[in-house]
Design a protein around this motif. Sequence first.
Motif, PDB file in Angstrom:
ATOM      1  N   GLY A   1       0.780  -1.222   0.000  1.00 31.79           N
ATOM      2  CA  GLY A   1       0.000   0.000   0.000  1.00 31.79           C
ATOM      3  C   GLY A   1       0.813   1.273   0.000  1.00 31.79           C
ATOM      4  N   GLN A   2       2.132   1.165   0.040  1.00 33.36           N
ATOM      5  CA  GLN A   2       2.996   2.340   0.041  1.00 33.36           C
ATOM      6  C   GLN A   2       3.553   2.574  -1.360  1.00 33.36           C
ATOM      7  OE1 GLN A   2       3.347   4.331   2.870  1.00 33.36           O
ATOM      8  NE2 GLN A   2       1.728   2.927   3.559  1.00 33.36           N
ATOM      9  N   ALA A   3       3.363   3.780  -1.872  1.00 37.15           N
ATOM     10  CA  ALA A   3       3.802   4.108  -3.223  1.00 37.15           C
ATOM     11  C   ALA A   3       5.126   4.867  -3.178  1.00 37.15           C
ATOM     12  CB  ALA A   3       2.745   4.952  -3.930  1.00 37.15           C
TER      13      ALA A   3
ATOM     14  N   PRO B   1      -3.191  16.397  -3.108  1.00 36.49           N
ATOM     15  CA  PRO B   1      -1.914  15.970  -3.668  1.00 36.49           C
ATOM     16  C   PRO B   1      -0.921  17.129  -3.662  1.00 36.49           C
ATOM     17  CG  PRO B   1      -3.750  15.590  -5.202  1.00 36.49           C
ATOM     18  CD  PRO B   1      -4.246  16.480  -4.123  1.00 36.49           C
ATOM     19  N   PRO B   2       0.372  16.844  -3.798  1.00 30.90           N
ATOM     20  CA  PRO B   2       1.329  17.929  -4.023  1.00 30.90           C
ATOM     21  C   PRO B   2       0.902  18.713  -5.268  1.00 30.90           C
ATOM     22  CG  PRO B   2       2.460  15.841  -3.668  1.00 30.90           C
ATOM     23  CD  PRO B   2       1.004  15.523  -3.798  1.00 30.90           C
ATOM     24  N   LEU B   3       1.257  19.993  -5.326  1.00 28.52           N
ATOM     25  CA  LEU B   3       0.802  20.840  -6.427  1.00 28.52           C
ATOM     26  C   LEU B   3       1.124  20.234  -7.788  1.00 28.52           C
ATOM     27  CD1 LEU B   3       1.641  24.428  -5.125  1.00 28.52           C
ATOM     28  CD2 LEU B   3      -0.550  23.243  -5.130  1.00 28.52           C
ATOM     29  N   ARG B   4       2.290  19.576  -7.926  1.00 25.19           N
ATOM     30  CA  ARG B   4       2.688  18.976  -9.201  1.00 25.19           C
ATOM     31  C   ARG B   4       1.707  17.896  -9.635  1.00 25.19           C
ATOM     32  NH1 ARG B   4       7.192  18.094 -12.463  1.00 25.19           N
ATOM     33  NH2 ARG B   4       7.464  15.987 -13.292  1.00 25.19           N
ATOM     34  N   HIS B   5       1.070  17.242  -8.668  1.00 27.58           N
ATOM     35  CA  HIS B   5       0.174  16.135  -8.991  1.00 27.58           C
ATOM     36  C   HIS B   5      -1.304  16.517  -8.898  1.00 27.58           C
ATOM     37  CE1 HIS B   5       3.842  13.580  -7.809  1.00 27.58           C
ATOM     38  NE2 HIS B   5       3.763  13.660  -9.131  1.00 27.58           N
TER      39      HIS B   5
ATOM     40  N   ASP C   1      -1.055   9.633   3.923  1.00 31.46           N
ATOM     41  CA  ASP C   1      -1.756   8.513   4.527  1.00 31.46           C
ATOM     42  C   ASP C   1      -3.237   8.773   4.311  1.00 31.46           C
ATOM     43  OD1 ASP C   1      -2.553   6.337   6.008  1.00 31.46           O
ATOM     44  OD2 ASP C   1      -2.385   7.372   7.934  1.00 31.46           O
ATOM     45  N   CYS C   2      -3.813   8.109   3.331  1.00 35.45           N
ATOM     46  CA  CYS C   2      -5.187   8.417   2.934  1.00 35.45           C
ATOM     47  C   CYS C   2      -5.952   7.126   2.658  1.00 35.45           C
ATOM     48  CB  CYS C   2      -5.177   9.321   1.697  1.00 35.45           C
ATOM     49  SG  CYS C   2      -6.799   9.956   1.233  1.00 35.45           S
ATOM     50  N   PRO C   3      -6.297   6.377   3.712  1.00 40.30           N
ATOM     51  CA  PRO C   3      -7.052   5.129   3.510  1.00 40.30           C
ATOM     52  C   PRO C   3      -8.504   5.412   3.136  1.00 40.30           C
ATOM     53  CG  PRO C   3      -6.777   5.562   5.851  1.00 40.30           C
ATOM     54  CD  PRO C   3      -5.988   6.621   5.128  1.00 40.30           C
ATOM     55  N   PHE C   4      -9.144   4.420   2.555  1.00 46.74           N
ATOM     56  CA  PHE C   4     -10.572   4.515   2.257  1.00 46.74           C
ATOM     57  C   PHE C   4     -11.363   4.361   3.563  1.00 46.74           C
ATOM     58  CE2 PHE C   4      -8.683   2.250  -1.524  1.00 46.74           C
ATOM     59  CZ  PHE C   4      -8.723   3.333  -2.384  1.00 46.74           C
TER      60      PHE C   4
END
Length: 369
Positions: A30-32, A307-311, A134-137
């Motif tokens: 689960g870690q990207a 998300p970070p601004l780039r994403h 950290d953003c679980p459903f």
Amino acid sequence: MPGMSKALTILGIETSCDETAAAVLRLQDGQAELVSDVIRTQLEEHAPYLGVVPEIAARAHAELADLTVKAAMHEAGLSYADLDGVAATSGPGLIGGVLVGMMTGKAIAQAAGKPFVAVNHLEGHALSPRLGNDCPFPYLLLLVSGGHCQFLEVRGLGDYRRLGSTIDDAVGEAFDKTAKTLGLGFPGGPAVERLAEGGNADAFDLPRPLLNRPGLDMSFAGLKTAVARAAEDAPQTEDRMRDLCASFQKAVTDVLAVKASRALEAFEPGKGQEKRFVVAGGVAANKAIRAALETVAAEAGARLIAPPLRHCTDNAAMIALAGAERLAAGLISGEAGDLGAGARPRWPLDEAAANTSPVYGTGRRGAKA
């Protein structure tokens, strides 16, 4: 370590509008981990037209796709044999560009003997906060981009429920058309935001369509028209343009804030779970809108995640993440993946709601939202 799952390394490709992007992402437990991330814009090509021209975008994607993928793989220091799969945006978007990216991804997957994952561009945005947070459903999502504006309950991977949507223009579209009306150049959204910083947001009494109507549906076409009429009423001095941009941005922010507050009040993540409010899409990069949503989230006892601004804007990292999560969950057609998938100019996240109660006419291309 015992119990750890196998890491999946995915190449993602994004070509739905006017960014040609490729990224390599590694997903484990689960870690990207983002290994490479390349984005090539087409600002110079579209600037003379003050907007994206689909035919020009498609040609630019055809010229840039291979080079962008090559750069991403070189940055990652990997060969195609090192990949576990290839993901590409397969809709929604400008169909010419979508076809370029999807066929590039399919060709690489077939040549390397890897599964292909057809990714919904909107799902990429919906999952993008999971790139660095950290953003679980589950979580509440406000998707605000150039082509879409909607509230969704994200229950899990592939499980989305539409709560409300714009019934006409998306927020990003309203920003871009306002910029075009005022002659601010392209891209329009950042140009309007820059001018708004020095303006008086109360100088123009602009409408807030559907603000007091129950529910979460929105409308921005009338606001855009009101800006155009205000621009015609008097010569456009720099101060007047600053005030008009600030008033427009404030009107949009007010609508989003009120609707977000209403959505958060109704959203129940489950007993004992944190209430998470995610904002994603290109408009999520707007500082004034993000600040207002921060306040709304805090008042509702929720945590705002973005998300970070780039994403926030279109990128391939989110497509690689969506592809990796789908591959890990087995949500592909077979060993070869989604090679039989076709490009879709329209592809709503909540297809059931789009088919039974569309907020747009469906037309020949299918339901939009």
